[in-house]
Design a protein around this motif. Structure first.
Motif, PDB file in Angstrom:
ATOM      1  N   GLN A 129       0.798  -1.271   0.043  1.00 36.10           N
ATOM      2  CA  GLN A 129      -0.003  -0.086   0.147  1.00 36.10           C
ATOM      3  C   GLN A 129       0.951   1.287   0.046  1.00 36.10           C
ATOM      4  O   GLN A 129       0.548   2.121  -0.782  1.00 36.10           O
ATOM      5  CB  GLN A 129      -0.798  -0.033   1.278  1.00 36.10           C
ATOM      6  N   LYS A 170      -5.873  -4.473  -6.373  1.00 35.33           N
ATOM      7  CA  LYS A 170      -7.181  -4.203  -5.886  1.00 35.33           C
ATOM      8  C   LYS A 170      -7.578  -3.727  -4.531  1.00 35.33           C
ATOM      9  O   LYS A 170      -7.925  -2.890  -4.167  1.00 35.33           O
ATOM     10  CB  LYS A 170      -8.354  -4.812  -6.459  1.00 35.33           C
ATOM     11  N   LYS A 171      -7.290  -4.650  -3.493  1.00 34.33           N
ATOM     12  CA  LYS A 171      -7.126  -4.651  -2.134  1.00 34.33           C
ATOM     13  C   LYS A 171      -6.415  -3.654  -1.647  1.00 34.33           C
ATOM     14  O   LYS A 171      -7.154  -2.739  -0.633  1.00 34.33           O
ATOM     15  CB  LYS A 171      -7.005  -6.035  -1.489  1.00 34.33           C
ATOM     16  N   LEU A 226      -5.586  -0.978  -3.283  1.00 35.91           N
ATOM     17  CA  LEU A 226      -6.301   0.504  -3.426  1.00 35.91           C
ATOM     18  C   LEU A 226      -7.446   0.602  -2.883  1.00 35.91           C
ATOM     19  O   LEU A 226      -7.497   1.938  -2.417  1.00 35.91           O
ATOM     20  CB  LEU A 226      -6.387   0.392  -4.858  1.00 35.91           C
ATOM     21  N   LYS A 227      -8.041  -0.235  -2.454  1.00 36.28           N
ATOM     22  CA  LYS A 227      -9.371  -0.026  -1.552  1.00 36.28           C
ATOM     23  C   LYS A 227      -8.932   0.340  -0.190  1.00 36.28           C
ATOM     24  O   LYS A 227      -9.637   1.386   0.427  1.00 36.28           O
ATOM     25  CB  LYS A 227     -10.251  -1.420  -1.628  1.00 36.28           C
ATOM     26  N   THR A 228      -8.035  -0.087   0.262  1.00 38.00           N
ATOM     27  CA  THR A 228      -7.598   0.358   1.499  1.00 38.00           C
ATOM     28  C   THR A 228      -7.044   1.659   1.565  1.00 38.00           C
ATOM     29  O   THR A 228      -7.270   2.680   2.607  1.00 38.00           O
ATOM     30  CB  THR A 228      -6.435  -0.555   2.023  1.00 38.00           C
ATOM     31  N   ILE A 275      -8.269   4.040  -0.281  1.00 35.60           N
ATOM     32  CA  ILE A 275      -9.742   4.823  -0.363  1.00 35.60           C
ATOM     33  C   ILE A 275     -10.125   4.899   1.098  1.00 35.60           C
ATOM     34  O   ILE A 275     -10.578   5.869   1.346  1.00 35.60           O
ATOM     35  CB  ILE A 275     -10.546   4.338  -1.387  1.00 35.60           C
ATOM     36  N   SER A 276      -9.951   3.899   1.908  1.00 37.71           N
ATOM     37  CA  SER A 276     -10.655   3.856   3.319  1.00 37.71           C
ATOM     38  C   SER A 276      -9.608   4.376   4.221  1.00 37.71           C
ATOM     39  O   SER A 276     -10.132   4.377   5.556  1.00 37.71           O
ATOM     40  CB  SER A 276     -10.960   2.540   3.526  1.00 37.71           C
ATOM     41  N   THR A 277      -8.528   4.730   4.005  1.00 36.95           N
ATOM     42  CA  THR A 277      -7.368   5.279   4.846  1.00 36.95           C
ATOM     43  C   THR A 277      -7.860   6.738   5.128  1.00 36.95           C
ATOM     44  O   THR A 277      -7.519   7.650   4.178  1.00 36.95           O
ATOM     45  CB  THR A 277      -5.940   5.271   4.613  1.00 36.95           C
ATOM     46  N   GLY A 286     -10.869   7.998  -5.086  1.00 35.87           N
ATOM     47  CA  GLY A 286     -11.510   6.984  -5.858  1.00 35.87           C
ATOM     48  C   GLY A 286     -10.742   6.451  -6.746  1.00 35.87           C
ATOM     49  O   GLY A 286      -9.547   7.072  -7.128  1.00 35.87           O
ATOM     50  N   THR A 316     -10.360   3.535 -10.371  1.00 35.54           N
ATOM     51  CA  THR A 316     -10.973   2.671 -11.625  1.00 35.54           C
ATOM     52  C   THR A 316      -9.875   1.912 -12.208  1.00 35.54           C
ATOM     53  O   THR A 316      -8.854   2.521 -12.522  1.00 35.54           O
ATOM     54  CB  THR A 316     -11.834   3.640 -12.302  1.00 35.54           C
ATOM     55  N   TYR A 322      -7.207   7.356 -11.070  1.00 37.81           N
ATOM     56  CA  TYR A 322      -7.506   7.626  -9.477  1.00 37.81           C
ATOM     57  C   TYR A 322      -7.468   8.963  -9.264  1.00 37.81           C
ATOM     58  O   TYR A 322      -7.075   9.803 -10.191  1.00 37.81           O
ATOM     59  CB  TYR A 322      -6.263   7.021  -8.586  1.00 37.81           C
TER      60      TYR A 322
END
Length: 166
Positions: A29, A72-73, A75-77, A79-81, A118, A120, A128
């Motif tokens: 990450q 992908k996982k 990148l999702k993290t 977004i949520s950080t 975000g 994609t 992003y």
């Protein structure tokens, strides 16, 4: 724009607030975060969405697996950080201060934002974006650390990369 090989002299200028912030990002990450920032930094105040090839991103983070699910996982993290920061604004004279011999007071401004707004992945291209609040910090390079992206790609431990950045 970056190519698909790593130039040993690619240097990311990263705001020290982002280097010294407490977070629990994994090595993958943190590497992705740095590459995305490096890719966007030149145009961070000119555009809202940035692009990098997925293969290019993998090369720059030293990722050799075909498991894009991990990317992908990660990148999702991102977004949520949530990052929080306090900055001192420039001196502002208030109405009561003007009456008290022109004394000025610095105001502390608190802000928070997701690291990425975000992401994609479409047809091998990662698109992003950053929130306006985080873009302000990312583009503010009054005090920054220099991170060699070639060296970053060689790290095998999150702790080692954090120490190197510091």
């Amino acid at each position: 724009m970056m190519g698909t090989t790593i130039d040993t002299e690619l240097i990311l200028k990263k705001h020290v607030g982002l280097i010294h912030c407490e977070n629990r990002l994994t090595l993958l990450q943190r590497k992705i975060c740095n590459i995305l920032l490096f890719n966007a930094l030149e145009d961070i105040n000119k555009q809202d969405v940035f692009e990098i090839g997925l293969k290019q991103l993998c090369v720059f983070i030293g990722y050799t697996s075909n498991d894009i699910g991990l990317i992908k996982k990660a990148l999702k993290t991102l977004i949520s950080t949530i990052l929080e920061w306090n900055l001192l604004e420039k001196e502002k004279a208030g109405a009561d201060q003007e009456q008290n011999a022109g004394l000025k007071e610095k105001q502390i401004v608190w802000s928070a934002s997701a690291l990425l707004a975000g992401v994609t992945i479409d047809n091998g291209v990662v698109r992003y974006s950053y929130s306006p609040q985080i873009k302000t910090i990312l583009s503010s390079l009054d005090i920054y650390g220099r991170i060699n992206l070639f060296i970053q790609s060689k790290f095998k431990s999150s702790y080692s990369l954090v120490l190197y950045e510091n």
